[in-house]
Design a protein around this motif. Structure first.
Motif, PDB file in Angstrom:
ATOM      1  N   LEU A  12      -0.404 -54.660  22.257  1.00 15.14           N
ATOM      2  CA  LEU A  12      -1.035 -53.654  23.107  1.00 15.14           C
ATOM      3  C   LEU A  12      -1.250 -54.180  24.526  1.00 15.14           C
ATOM      4  N   LEU A  13      -1.530 -55.472  24.647  1.00 18.20           N
ATOM      5  CA  LEU A  13      -1.873 -56.075  25.941  1.00 18.20           C
ATOM      6  C   LEU A  13      -0.742 -55.962  26.963  1.00 18.20           C
ATOM      7  N   ILE A  14       0.486 -55.935  26.502  1.00 14.45           N
ATOM      8  CA  ILE A  14       1.613 -55.911  27.446  1.00 14.45           C
ATOM      9  C   ILE A  14       2.425 -54.622  27.328  1.00 14.45           C
ATOM     10  N   LYS A  15       1.842 -53.618  26.680  1.00 15.47           N
ATOM     11  CA  LYS A  15       2.521 -52.330  26.552  1.00 15.47           C
ATOM     12  C   LYS A  15       2.086 -51.374  27.667  1.00 15.47           C
ATOM     13  N   ASN A  16       2.988 -50.513  28.047  1.00 14.09           N
ATOM     14  CA  ASN A  16       2.698 -49.371  28.918  1.00 14.09           C
ATOM     15  C   ASN A  16       3.332 -48.155  28.257  1.00 14.09           C
ATOM     16  N   ASN A  17       2.514 -47.350  27.613  1.00 11.09           N
ATOM     17  CA  ASN A  17       3.025 -46.197  26.882  1.00 11.09           C
ATOM     18  C   ASN A  17       1.958 -45.108  26.844  1.00 11.09           C
ATOM     19  N   ASP A  18       2.188 -44.082  26.056  1.00 14.24           N
ATOM     20  CA  ASP A  18       1.233 -42.963  25.989  1.00 14.24           C
ATOM     21  C   ASP A  18      -0.146 -43.425  25.529  1.00 14.24           C
ATOM     22  N   PHE A  19      -0.177 -44.371  24.589  1.00  9.69           N
ATOM     23  CA  PHE A  19      -1.461 -44.850  24.073  1.00  9.69           C
ATOM     24  C   PHE A  19      -2.230 -45.621  25.144  1.00  9.69           C
ATOM     25  N   THR A  20      -1.569 -46.534  25.816  1.00 10.99           N
ATOM     26  CA  THR A  20      -2.268 -47.287  26.867  1.00 10.99           C
ATOM     27  C   THR A  20      -2.677 -46.376  28.016  1.00 10.99           C
ATOM     28  N   ASP A  21      -1.899 -45.327  28.258  1.00 11.40           N
ATOM     29  CA  ASP A  21      -2.297 -44.348  29.287  1.00 11.40           C
ATOM     30  C   ASP A  21      -3.609 -43.662  28.895  1.00 11.40           C
ATOM     31  N   VAL A  22      -3.738 -43.301  27.618  1.00 14.14           N
ATOM     32  CA  VAL A  22      -4.983 -42.687  27.139  1.00 14.14           C
ATOM     33  C   VAL A  22      -6.154 -43.643  27.339  1.00 14.14           C
ATOM     34  N   LEU A  23      -5.950 -44.910  27.010  1.00 12.88           N
ATOM     35  CA  LEU A  23      -7.015 -45.897  27.190  1.00 12.88           C
ATOM     36  C   LEU A  23      -7.387 -46.040  28.664  1.00 12.88           C
ATOM     37  N   ASP A 224      -3.034 -39.641  18.625  1.00 12.75           N
ATOM     38  CA  ASP A 224      -2.456 -39.576  17.288  1.00 12.75           C
ATOM     39  C   ASP A 224      -1.033 -40.111  17.369  1.00 12.75           C
ATOM     40  N   GLY A 225      -0.818 -41.323  16.908  1.00  9.25           N
ATOM     41  CA  GLY A 225       0.511 -41.918  16.986  1.00  9.25           C
ATOM     42  C   GLY A 225       0.554 -43.245  16.244  1.00  9.25           C
ATOM     43  N   PHE A 226       1.707 -43.914  16.302  1.00 14.78           N
ATOM     44  CA  PHE A 226       1.913 -45.158  15.567  1.00 14.78           C
ATOM     45  C   PHE A 226       2.575 -46.197  16.464  1.00 14.78           C
ATOM     46  N   GLU A 227       2.447 -47.453  16.064  1.00 13.15           N
ATOM     47  CA  GLU A 227       3.239 -48.525  16.649  1.00 13.15           C
ATOM     48  C   GLU A 227       3.751 -49.412  15.521  1.00 13.15           C
ATOM     49  N   GLY A 229       5.993 -49.118  13.493  1.00 10.74           N
ATOM     50  CA  GLY A 229       6.229 -48.366  12.274  1.00 10.74           C
ATOM     51  C   GLY A 229       4.980 -47.767  11.687  1.00 10.74           C
ATOM     52  N   ASN A 230       4.242 -48.562  10.882  1.00  8.49           N
ATOM     53  CA  ASN A 230       3.168 -47.992  10.082  1.00  8.49           C
ATOM     54  C   ASN A 230       1.754 -48.318  10.557  1.00  8.49           C
ATOM     55  N   LEU A 231       1.605 -48.926  11.725  1.00  9.22           N
ATOM     56  CA  LEU A 231       0.271 -49.171  12.258  1.00  9.22           C
ATOM     57  C   LEU A 231      -0.197 -47.920  13.001  1.00  9.22           C
ATOM     58  N   SER A 232      -1.182 -47.235  12.432  1.00 10.48           N
ATOM     59  CA  SER A 232      -1.688 -46.015  13.053  1.00 10.48           C
ATOM     60  C   SER A 232      -2.559 -46.368  14.261  1.00 10.48           C
ATOM     61  N   LEU A 233      -2.379 -45.613  15.336  1.00  3.79           N
ATOM     62  CA  LEU A 233      -3.218 -45.743  16.534  1.00  3.79           C
ATOM     63  C   LEU A 233      -4.153 -44.565  16.675  1.00  3.79           C
ATOM     64  N   LEU A 234      -4.416 -43.874  15.570  1.00  6.58           N
ATOM     65  CA  LEU A 234      -5.310 -42.715  15.560  1.00  6.58           C
ATOM     66  C   LEU A 234      -6.663 -43.096  16.152  1.00  6.58           C
ATOM     67  N   SER A 235      -7.089 -42.333  17.153  1.00  8.39           N
ATOM     68  CA  SER A 235      -8.327 -42.664  17.875  1.00  8.39           C
ATOM     69  C   SER A 235      -9.088 -41.376  18.205  1.00  8.39           C
ATOM     70  N   PHE A 236     -10.412 -41.525  18.314  1.00  4.08           N
ATOM     71  CA  PHE A 236     -11.282 -40.377  18.521  1.00  4.08           C
ATOM     72  C   PHE A 236     -12.326 -40.670  19.610  1.00  4.08           C
ATOM     73  N   GLY A 237     -12.816 -39.599  20.194  1.00  7.92           N
ATOM     74  CA  GLY A 237     -13.909 -39.704  21.154  1.00  7.92           C
ATOM     75  C   GLY A 237     -15.025 -38.768  20.779  1.00  7.92           C
ATOM     76  N   CYS A 238     -16.155 -38.922  21.447  1.00  9.50           N
ATOM     77  CA  CYS A 238     -17.316 -38.084  21.160  1.00  9.50           C
ATOM     78  C   CYS A 238     -18.259 -38.158  22.347  1.00  9.50           C
ATOM     79  N   VAL A 239     -18.600 -37.010  22.907  1.00  9.32           N
ATOM     80  CA  VAL A 239     -19.517 -36.976  24.048  1.00  9.32           C
ATOM     81  C   VAL A 239     -20.948 -37.151  23.542  1.00  9.32           C
TER      82      VAL A 239
END
Length: 239
Positions: A12-23, A224-227, A229-239
């Protein structure tokens, strides 16, 4: 803001993708807070503890590209904040730098490390109700802090591959529906899901989700996505 983030692998530290954009897009929200509280399954203790020194960071991962071990994150904390949280939650203080389950997320979410960071350990052998109740107690600080529960909706490093298997999609969908419907009963029984043991041979990466459910009544989907293969990156927020 309260978060459950599936932190995936250290890559994750050296990735630039949809997930890191969300973060990265969470940075403005985080900077509305006075400080950050973070829990990670890479700091397990018998009873919950609080760190009064988040640096130097810990490179607690092995066999990854050398450049990951050269990345810096200059975390700091606020002694008064640590004392306040420790007193409120009856936590023993210790000195321990942020593990990668914490700082690898913050490296994207708060790149300049401009807020005090407080890490709390996870006691590994409690029942799920303990974590839910502790999450409720942590929500006491949500008006002044961003609270991040770092874990994994699916975490089985033995099943890393190039493509995502059908079982991983099914289990991730089960988790997503249970969280969004605040169905704590189903989550408590996740080992009864036909792929529960496959998704989590050990439970420590799933535990942060129970903290999140205790702290948040109305979860929203963050990613909602994976890296790998099978490592889920499912993440949630809450105000």
């Amino acid at each position: 803001m309260i978060y459950f983030i599936s932190h995936g692998s250290p890559m994750l530290l050296i990735k630039n993708n949809d997930f890191t954009d969300v973060l990265k897009n969470q940075e403005k929200r985080l900077k509305l807070s006075n400080y950050i509280i973070i829990l990670s399954p890479h700091w397990l203790t018998e009873e919950p503890m609080i760190s009064e020194s988040p640096s130097p960071i810990i490179y607690d991962f092995y066999g990854f590209p050398e450049e990951l071990y050269t990345i810096k994150y200059e975390a700091f904390t606020d002694e008064k904040v640590v004392d306040k949280i420790a007193s409120k939650l009856d936590l023993k203080k210790t000195k321990r730098g942020l593990d990668h389950g914490a700082w690898a997320l913050l490296y994207h979410m708060l790149k300049d490390a401009s807020l005090p960071i407080v890490q709390i350990s996870i006691p590994a052998k409690k029942d799920f109700d303990f974590y839910i109740d502790f999450g409720k107690k942590l929500s006491y600080f949500k008006e002044e802090a961003s609270i991040i529960f770092s874990g994994g909706a699916i975490h089985n490093l033995m099943l890393i591959k190039e493509s995502t298997d059908d079982w991983a999609y099914e289990f991730s969908e089960f988790v997503k529906n249970a969280v969004l419907n605040h169905d704590i009963k189903s989550l408590k029984n996740f080992k009864h899901h036909r792929y529960g043991n496959l998704a989590h041979p050990t439970t420590e990466h799933f535990i942060p989700l129970f903290y999140f459910m205790g702290a948040c009544q109305r979860p929203t989907l963050l990613y909602d996505g994976f890296e790998m293969g099978n490592l889920s990156l499912l993440s949630f927020g809450c105000v």
